[in-house]
Write a protein that holds these residues in place. Sequence first.
Motif, PDB file in Angstrom:
ATOM      1  N   TYR A 124       4.353  17.258   9.927  1.00 15.15           N
ATOM      2  CA  TYR A 124       3.479  16.240  10.527  1.00 15.15           C
ATOM      3  C   TYR A 124       2.557  15.642   9.471  1.00 15.15           C
ATOM      4  CZ  TYR A 124       0.115  14.082  13.715  1.00 15.15           C
ATOM      5  OH  TYR A 124      -0.696  13.186  14.360  1.00 15.15           O
ATOM      6  N   GLU A 125       1.998  16.481   8.621  1.00 14.96           N
ATOM      7  CA  GLU A 125       1.002  15.984   7.657  1.00 14.96           C
ATOM      8  C   GLU A 125       1.604  15.085   6.590  1.00 14.96           C
ATOM      9  OE1 GLU A 125      -1.011  19.114   5.654  1.00 14.96           O
ATOM     10  OE2 GLU A 125       0.697  19.625   4.381  1.00 14.96           O
ATOM     11  N   THR A 126       2.913  15.122   6.418  1.00 15.95           N
ATOM     12  CA  THR A 126       3.512  14.252   5.400  1.00 15.95           C
ATOM     13  C   THR A 126       3.995  12.924   5.989  1.00 15.95           C
ATOM     14  OG1 THR A 126       5.738  15.147   5.706  1.00 15.95           O
ATOM     15  CG2 THR A 126       4.313  16.265   4.085  1.00 15.95           C
ATOM     16  N   LEU A 127       3.907  12.778   7.298  1.00 17.79           N
ATOM     17  CA  LEU A 127       4.342  11.521   7.920  1.00 17.79           C
ATOM     18  C   LEU A 127       3.271  10.444   7.725  1.00 17.79           C
ATOM     19  CD1 LEU A 127       5.685  12.974  11.299  1.00 17.79           C
ATOM     20  CD2 LEU A 127       7.050  12.214   9.333  1.00 17.79           C
ATOM     21  N   SER A 128       3.701   9.186   7.797  1.00 16.54           N
ATOM     22  CA  SER A 128       2.724   8.088   7.736  1.00 16.54           C
ATOM     23  C   SER A 128       1.884   8.104   9.015  1.00 16.54           C
ATOM     24  CB  SER A 128       3.447   6.744   7.637  1.00 16.54           C
ATOM     25  OG  SER A 128       4.073   6.448   8.875  1.00 16.54           O
ATOM     26  N   GLY A 129       0.744   7.397   8.976  1.00 16.11           N
ATOM     27  CA  GLY A 129      -0.121   7.333  10.154  1.00 16.11           C
ATOM     28  C   GLY A 129       0.638   6.854  11.383  1.00 16.11           C
ATOM     29  N   GLY A 130       1.474   5.850  11.185  1.00  9.68           N
ATOM     30  CA  GLY A 130       2.243   5.310  12.307  1.00  9.68           C
ATOM     31  C   GLY A 130       3.245   6.316  12.848  1.00  9.68           C
ATOM     32  N   GLN A 131       3.895   7.016  11.921  1.00  8.06           N
ATOM     33  CA  GLN A 131       4.868   8.044  12.360  1.00  8.06           C
ATOM     34  C   GLN A 131       4.149   9.166  13.099  1.00  8.06           C
ATOM     35  OE1 GLN A 131       6.554   8.718   8.437  1.00  8.06           O
ATOM     36  NE2 GLN A 131       8.549   7.986   9.148  1.00  8.06           N
ATOM     37  N   GLN A 132       2.978   9.528  12.607  1.00  8.94           N
ATOM     38  CA  GLN A 132       2.217  10.584  13.286  1.00  8.94           C
ATOM     39  C   GLN A 132       1.889  10.168  14.720  1.00  8.94           C
ATOM     40  OE1 GLN A 132      -1.192  11.397  10.800  1.00  8.94           O
ATOM     41  NE2 GLN A 132      -0.030  12.797   9.493  1.00  8.94           N
ATOM     42  N   ARG A 133       1.483   8.893  14.860  1.00 11.31           N
ATOM     43  CA  ARG A 133       1.130   8.426  16.206  1.00 11.31           C
ATOM     44  C   ARG A 133       2.374   8.456  17.097  1.00 11.31           C
ATOM     45  NH1 ARG A 133      -3.088   9.009  19.147  1.00 11.31           N
ATOM     46  NH2 ARG A 133      -3.605   7.278  20.497  1.00 11.31           N
ATOM     47  N   ARG A 134       3.520   8.169  16.501  1.00 11.37           N
ATOM     48  CA  ARG A 134       4.756   8.197  17.298  1.00 11.37           C
ATOM     49  C   ARG A 134       5.099   9.615  17.733  1.00 11.37           C
ATOM     50  NH1 ARG A 134       9.278   4.562  14.727  1.00 11.37           N
ATOM     51  NH2 ARG A 134       8.016   4.028  12.913  1.00 11.37           N
ATOM     52  N   VAL A 135       4.824  10.581  16.866  1.00 13.10           N
ATOM     53  CA  VAL A 135       5.016  11.975  17.281  1.00 13.10           C
ATOM     54  C   VAL A 135       4.143  12.247  18.510  1.00 13.10           C
ATOM     55  CG1 VAL A 135       4.677  14.403  16.660  1.00 13.10           C
ATOM     56  CG2 VAL A 135       5.577  12.812  14.958  1.00 13.10           C
ATOM     57  N   CYS A 136       2.904  11.781  18.443  1.00 14.93           N
ATOM     58  CA  CYS A 136       1.968  12.029  19.556  1.00 14.93           C
ATOM     59  C   CYS A 136       2.442  11.350  20.834  1.00 14.93           C
ATOM     60  CB  CYS A 136       0.562  11.554  19.182  1.00 14.93           C
ATOM     61  SG  CYS A 136      -0.110  12.430  17.764  1.00 14.93           S
ATOM     62  N   VAL A 137       2.995  10.138  20.690  1.00 18.12           N
ATOM     63  CA  VAL A 137       3.555   9.466  21.872  1.00 18.12           C
ATOM     64  C   VAL A 137       4.732  10.291  22.399  1.00 18.12           C
ATOM     65  CG1 VAL A 137       4.739   7.392  22.712  1.00 18.12           C
ATOM     66  CG2 VAL A 137       2.792   7.173  21.162  1.00 18.12           C
ATOM     67  N   GLY A 138       5.550  10.798  21.487  1.00 17.03           N
ATOM     68  CA  GLY A 138       6.691  11.636  21.895  1.00 17.03           C
ATOM     69  C   GLY A 138       6.224  12.857  22.665  1.00 17.03           C
ATOM     70  N   ILE A 139       5.145  13.453  22.204  1.00 17.24           N
ATOM     71  CA  ILE A 139       4.601  14.631  22.899  1.00 17.24           C
ATOM     72  C   ILE A 139       4.153  14.238  24.310  1.00 17.24           C
ATOM     73  CG2 ILE A 139       2.680  16.284  22.908  1.00 17.24           C
ATOM     74  CD1 ILE A 139       2.935  16.297  19.790  1.00 17.24           C
ATOM     75  N   ALA A 140       3.551  13.058  24.430  1.00 16.54           N
ATOM     76  CA  ALA A 140       3.101  12.604  25.758  1.00 16.54           C
ATOM     77  C   ALA A 140       4.280  12.335  26.690  1.00 16.54           C
ATOM     78  CB  ALA A 140       2.234  11.354  25.616  1.00 16.54           C
ATOM     79  N   LEU A 141       5.441  12.057  26.106  1.00 12.83           N
ATOM     80  CA  LEU A 141       6.613  11.714  26.920  1.00 12.83           C
ATOM     81  C   LEU A 141       7.521  12.892  27.199  1.00 12.83           C
ATOM     82  CD1 LEU A 141       7.878   8.491  25.104  1.00 12.83           C
ATOM     83  CD2 LEU A 141       6.578   8.642  27.219  1.00 12.83           C
ATOM     84  N   VAL A 142       7.228  14.025  26.579  1.00 12.86           N
ATOM     85  CA  VAL A 142       8.230  15.087  26.521  1.00 12.86           C
ATOM     86  C   VAL A 142       8.567  15.667  27.895  1.00 12.86           C
ATOM     87  CG1 VAL A 142       6.691  17.083  26.089  1.00 12.86           C
ATOM     88  CG2 VAL A 142       8.958  16.991  25.027  1.00 12.86           C
ATOM     89  N   ASN A 143       7.596  15.618  28.810  1.00 19.10           N
ATOM     90  CA  ASN A 143       7.850  16.152  30.154  1.00 19.10           C
ATOM     91  C   ASN A 143       8.395  15.096  31.104  1.00 19.10           C
ATOM     92  OD1 ASN A 143       5.370  14.888  29.869  1.00 19.10           O
ATOM     93  ND2 ASN A 143       4.471  15.899  31.628  1.00 19.10           N
ATOM     94  N   ASP A 144       8.807  13.943  30.535  1.00 19.20           N
ATOM     95  CA  ASP A 144       9.380  12.860  31.333  1.00 19.20           C
ATOM     96  C   ASP A 144       8.455  12.482  32.492  1.00 19.20           C
ATOM     97  OD1 ASP A 144      11.205  10.953  31.915  1.00 19.20           O
ATOM     98  OD2 ASP A 144      12.633  12.286  32.912  1.00 19.20           O
ATOM     99  N   PRO A 145       7.203  12.157  32.175  1.00 17.00           N
ATOM    100  CA  PRO A 145       6.219  11.903  33.232  1.00 17.00           C
ATOM    101  C   PRO A 145       6.502  10.607  33.971  1.00 17.00           C
ATOM    102  CG  PRO A 145       5.304  11.296  31.119  1.00 17.00           C
ATOM    103  CD  PRO A 145       6.645  11.909  30.827  1.00 17.00           C
ATOM    104  N   ASP A 146       6.087  10.543  35.220  1.00 16.22           N
ATOM    105  CA  ASP A 146       6.190   9.253  35.909  1.00 16.22           C
ATOM    106  C   ASP A 146       4.836   8.558  35.962  1.00 16.22           C
ATOM    107  OD1 ASP A 146       4.951  10.683  37.902  1.00 16.22           O
ATOM    108  OD2 ASP A 146       6.746  10.860  39.145  1.00 16.22           O
ATOM    109  N   LEU A 147       3.832   9.188  35.372  1.00 15.49           N
ATOM    110  CA  LEU A 147       2.524   8.550  35.233  1.00 15.49           C
ATOM    111  C   LEU A 147       2.003   8.866  33.832  1.00 15.49           C
ATOM    112  CD1 LEU A 147      -0.024   7.147  36.210  1.00 15.49           C
ATOM    113  CD2 LEU A 147      -0.644   9.221  37.445  1.00 15.49           C
ATOM    114  N   LEU A 148       1.791   7.823  33.075  1.00 15.97           N
ATOM    115  CA  LEU A 148       1.501   7.995  31.655  1.00 15.97           C
ATOM    116  C   LEU A 148       0.160   7.349  31.328  1.00 15.97           C
ATOM    117  CD1 LEU A 148       2.998   9.010  29.120  1.00 15.97           C
ATOM    118  CD2 LEU A 148       4.204   6.835  29.061  1.00 15.97           C
ATOM    119  N   PHE A 149      -0.725   8.121  30.697  1.00 21.52           N
ATOM    120  CA  PHE A 149      -2.015   7.595  30.228  1.00 21.52           C
ATOM    121  C   PHE A 149      -1.972   7.541  28.707  1.00 21.52           C
ATOM    122  CE2 PHE A 149      -2.899   9.545  34.309  1.00 21.52           C
ATOM    123  CZ  PHE A 149      -3.749   8.641  34.915  1.00 21.52           C
ATOM    124  N   LEU A 150      -2.180   6.381  28.160  1.00 21.03           N
ATOM    125  CA  LEU A 150      -2.086   6.221  26.710  1.00 21.03           C
ATOM    126  C   LEU A 150      -3.370   5.582  26.195  1.00 21.03           C
ATOM    127  CD1 LEU A 150       1.494   4.596  26.733  1.00 21.03           C
ATOM    128  CD2 LEU A 150       0.969   6.981  26.198  1.00 21.03           C
TER     129      LEU A 150
END
Length: 330
Positions: A124-150
């Motif tokens: 994670y620490e070697t990724l660019s800022g944008g890639q890091q944020r995408r990891v975080c978005v991926g984490i928010a999506l991982v449970n396949d939510p039907d209600l998403l707060f971003l």
Amino acid sequence: MNEAVVAAGVSKRYGETVALDGVDLSVADGEVFGLIGPNGAGKTTLVRALTGTTPVDGEITVRGAAPTAVDADRIGLLPQSFSPPARLTARELIDYYGGLYETARSTEEVLAAVGLTDAADSWYETLSGGQQRRVCVGIALVNDPDLLFLDEPTTGIDPAGRQSLWSLLEELADGGTTIVLTSHSMTEVQRLADRVGLLQDGRLVAVGTPTELIEAHGGDSRLVIDTDQPEAAVNALREADFAATASHTTVVVTGVSPVEIGDAAAALSTAGIDYGSLTWAEPSLEDVYLQLTGEQFAGGERLDTGGVPAGTTTEPNAVTPTAEPQEGAE
Ligand code: ADP
């Protein structure tokens, strides 16, 4: 239509600071709701209130339950500041967070969805800022939510990454996911949000579809003229019945329809006035923001690349306007 999120009279104080001041809000199932507002307006606090991560006064229901009582498997949250362990790879992080839920999307599917397949084995620490944020978005999506707060999902992401994330969010919205997002990007809310709420000083001062807000608060369409002879240009335009005002080397003519641009250009030419460019613009959400907050939208990129509202800049006498907003400089 069912309400996914309802807030009634929600208030929050931090000592003397009023972060939220009687917010009423409802977000329908399947809706994408965008929250905008100046720094300190209360956006993050509202997202935290709606997700039960900060206690507030007032009533909040999420899918009919208190925010803290909602089935975690159905909700995704991307907080504004979130730092997962630095020395885990993108794949390990998605895998780890997926393991916290009863059912989760496959790690590879999530990595592909956020465009990180190729970087999946980097820490994670070697990724660019944008890639890091995408990891975080991926984490928010991982449970396949039907209600998403971003909370500011694309801040810090490069333009290409942002486009792919917007496409992903559009796909999720098309698939019925309800999304509440805060944003510093007018382009983002205009593209993604069905309705937009503008927060200021802890109060929701306007709510509506982008079109409704623009009609109610955006003002007139306008023609912006770049010229070294602003006074003479204003006089010539006023003689031709245009409502023109000058500021430095810019002349703004309000209430001009596209078919009248030629007439304005002709009025300038007849008076022998040189001008550098004519830019026609329809009012945008940015004008709504300016009108309601009294501030230029300063948090992120603007809809256009210059100092005037979105539109098409034309060279002298080549007036072919379009009302399409341009993608912002990011
Ligand atoms: P925004 O997300 O719109 O920038 P915030 O919700 O972060 O606004 O903040 C709203 C107000 O509440 C600001 O005045 C901020 O300084 C204050 N605030 C937010 N969180 C805290 C906190 N944990 N402690 C004290 N004040 C806070």
